[in-house]
Each structure stands twice: as structure tokens, then as C-alpha cells.
Design a protein around this motif. Sequence first.
Motif, PDB file in Angstrom:
ATOM      1  N   UNK A  28       0.851  -1.186   0.000  1.00 45.44           N
ATOM      2  CA  UNK A  28       0.000   0.000   0.000  1.00 45.44           C
ATOM      3  C   UNK A  28       0.888   1.237   0.000  1.00 45.44           C
ATOM      4  N   UNK A  29       0.897   1.966  -1.103  1.00 46.61           N
ATOM      5  CA  UNK A  29       1.682   3.188  -1.206  1.00 46.61           C
ATOM      6  C   UNK A  29       0.758   4.372  -0.934  1.00 46.61           C
ATOM      7  N   UNK A  30       1.190   5.229  -0.057  1.00 43.91           N
ATOM      8  CA  UNK A  30       0.321   6.326   0.339  1.00 43.91           C
ATOM      9  C   UNK A  30       0.395   7.485  -0.650  1.00 43.91           C
ATOM     10  N   UNK A  31      -0.741   8.108  -0.833  1.00 42.80           N
ATOM     11  CA  UNK A  31      -0.858   9.301  -1.659  1.00 42.80           C
ATOM     12  C   UNK A  31      -1.140  10.453  -0.709  1.00 42.80           C
ATOM     13  N   UNK A  32      -0.380  11.517  -0.836  1.00 47.19           N
ATOM     14  CA  UNK A  32      -0.544  12.675   0.033  1.00 47.19           C
ATOM     15  C   UNK A  32      -1.218  13.777  -0.768  1.00 47.19           C
ATOM     16  N   UNK A  33      -2.320  14.302  -0.226  1.00 43.92           N
ATOM     17  CA  UNK A  33      -2.998  15.422  -0.872  1.00 43.92           C
ATOM     18  C   UNK A  33      -2.298  16.707  -0.462  1.00 43.92           C
ATOM     19  N   UNK A  34      -1.741  17.406  -1.445  1.00 46.39           N
ATOM     20  CA  UNK A  34      -1.102  18.694  -1.177  1.00 46.39           C
ATOM     21  C   UNK A  34      -2.175  19.764  -1.014  1.00 46.39           C
ATOM     22  N   UNK A  35      -3.136  19.775  -1.923  1.00 44.86           N
ATOM     23  CA  UNK A  35      -4.228  20.738  -1.847  1.00 44.86           C
ATOM     24  C   UNK A  35      -5.296  20.414  -2.865  1.00 44.86           C
ATOM     25  N   UNK A  36      -6.510  20.887  -2.587  1.00 47.49           N
ATOM     26  CA  UNK A  36      -7.629  20.629  -3.484  1.00 47.49           C
ATOM     27  C   UNK A  36      -8.633  21.769  -3.360  1.00 47.49           C
ATOM     28  N   UNK A  37      -9.184  22.157  -4.499  1.00 47.72           N
ATOM     29  CA  UNK A  37     -10.260  23.145  -4.510  1.00 47.72           C
ATOM     30  C   UNK A  37     -11.269  22.722  -5.565  1.00 47.72           C
ATOM     31  N   UNK A  38     -12.496  22.493  -5.144  1.00 50.33           N
ATOM     32  CA  UNK A  38     -13.563  22.006  -6.019  1.00 50.33           C
ATOM     33  C   UNK A  38     -13.116  20.748  -6.746  1.00 50.33           C
ATOM     34  N   UNK A  39     -12.933  20.831  -8.037  1.00 51.14           N
ATOM     35  CA  UNK A  39     -12.635  19.619  -8.803  1.00 51.14           C
ATOM     36  C   UNK A  39     -11.191  19.555  -9.292  1.00 51.14           C
ATOM     37  N   UNK A  40     -10.294  20.365  -8.717  1.00 47.00           N
ATOM     38  CA  UNK A  40      -8.878  20.342  -9.095  1.00 47.00           C
ATOM     39  C   UNK A  40      -8.058  20.084  -7.838  1.00 47.00           C
ATOM     40  N   UNK A  41      -7.119  19.129  -7.929  1.00 45.26           N
ATOM     41  CA  UNK A  41      -6.293  18.810  -6.775  1.00 45.26           C
ATOM     42  C   UNK A  41      -4.878  18.450  -7.175  1.00 45.26           C
ATOM     43  N   UNK A  42      -3.942  18.660  -6.242  1.00 39.89           N
ATOM     44  CA  UNK A  42      -2.541  18.299  -6.437  1.00 39.89           C
ATOM     45  C   UNK A  42      -2.189  17.235  -5.411  1.00 39.89           C
ATOM     46  N   UNK A  43      -1.627  16.121  -5.889  1.00 35.38           N
ATOM     47  CA  UNK A  43      -1.309  14.989  -5.036  1.00 35.38           C
ATOM     48  C   UNK A  43       0.141  14.571  -5.228  1.00 35.38           C
ATOM     49  N   UNK A  44       0.716  13.960  -4.181  1.00 26.54           N
ATOM     50  CA  UNK A  44       2.090  13.487  -4.233  1.00 26.54           C
ATOM     51  C   UNK A  44       2.110  12.009  -3.880  1.00 26.54           C
ATOM     52  N   UNK A  45       2.780  11.225  -4.718  1.00 27.79           N
ATOM     53  CA  UNK A  45       2.990   9.808  -4.445  1.00 27.79           C
ATOM     54  C   UNK A  45       4.455   9.537  -4.729  1.00 27.79           C
ATOM     55  N   UNK A  46       5.191   9.213  -3.683  1.00 30.35           N
ATOM     56  CA  UNK A  46       6.641   9.064  -3.740  1.00 30.35           C
ATOM     57  C   UNK A  46       7.248  10.359  -4.257  1.00 30.35           C
ATOM     58  N   UNK A  47       7.899  10.357  -5.413  1.00 28.31           N
ATOM     59  CA  UNK A  47       8.503  11.589  -5.922  1.00 28.31           C
ATOM     60  C   UNK A  47       7.752  12.132  -7.135  1.00 28.31           C
ATOM     61  N   UNK A  48       6.508  11.685  -7.323  1.00 25.54           N
ATOM     62  CA  UNK A  48       5.706  12.076  -8.470  1.00 25.54           C
ATOM     63  C   UNK A  48       4.525  12.922  -8.000  1.00 25.54           C
TER      64      UNK A  48
END
Length: 185
Positions: free
Chosen positions: A25-45
Motif C-alpha cells: 500500500x503506497x500512500x498518496x498525500x494530498x497537497x491541496x484541493x479546490x472544487x474539482x482540481x487537486x494536487x497529489x504526491x505519491x513518492x517523488x511524483x
Amino acid sequence: MRKIILLFTCMFGISVFSQIKVLKNESIVEIGKDNSVGLYKKEDRFTVNYQDLNTANLNTFRSFSFQNLSGDVSDLYQLITSGFINTPESNIVLELPNDIIELHYEKNYGQPTVQFIQYINKNKKYVGKSQFLNKKQVDKIFGKLNGKSSLYDKPGTMDNNGGKPSSNQASTASPSSSKDKKSRK
């Protein structure tokens, strides 16, 4: 006869469950989200997800990804926000490993906004468009309002202790090459 059917059912059930494999299970970190647009980080991507307004089906979500090789996430944020100050005359074109992204600026109700236009797989036939975002929404998506922008340069693998890297992880720096960077046209 009932015992034979019961035995067959149990053996069939065991053979089905033996085909299930537990994956890491690799975790995905939510950097930020507003309405229907979001930025996520998984490892170095880093991945930007958005609801595609260019399709008839409003349940279509698209994404584009890139690695943060030499501060590319911060550079993208700076590029977007500088367009709010000095609106470019034409779209800013970014080439990512798999896609081409255009930053389209427009004034909506007198306020500068930006829209992501994605040419999927670098093909001009397949186009995805995000909603228009103002400066405050971009700040929220890039984690400037919630403090998660500090995760840009942290090691990619995170555990469940508040987004901090675990003590047994070693950080390794990989040399960046100019071929992997996004180019601005």
C-alpha cells in the motif's frame, strides 16, 4: 450427495481465495484541493487531477503527472502566479513526459484566472480542460494556505505520522537531467 456438493463448494472457495495477492500500500498525500482540481504526491511524483469540462460527461476526471526534479512544482506555481500579475498574450505551453499542458489565462468578472488545457498523450485530438482558477484557488491547490507546500522537497515515501518521513528512510538525491525537465515554449 449433499456432502459431495458441500465439499466441492469449500474446495472451490479455497481455490478462489488462493489467487488473491496482497500488494504494498503506497500512500498518496494530498497537497491541496479546490472544487474539482487537486494536487497529489505519491513518492517523488506529483499529479494534478481535474474534472474535464471539455467532455459531455461531467463525471470524467483527468490527470497529468511530473516529477519534482529541480523544484519543478515550485517553478510551476511561480509560473502560474506570475501570469496573474502580467497576463501573457498567448497560452503558456509546457511539455511533460506524457502530455502537453497549456496555461490559458482569462479575466472572469474582472479577476484574472487560469485554466489547464491538457493535450493527452501529446495528441491535439484529445483535449481536457479544467475549470478556471483564481489566485486563491491556485494557492489552495499548491498547499500554500494549509502549509503542505513544505512537502514538495521531502522524500517521497511517507508513513502515517503526519506526512513526516519515517526514521528508517534514507534520502537519496538523484542527478537531474535536462531531458527530464519540462520545457517552456
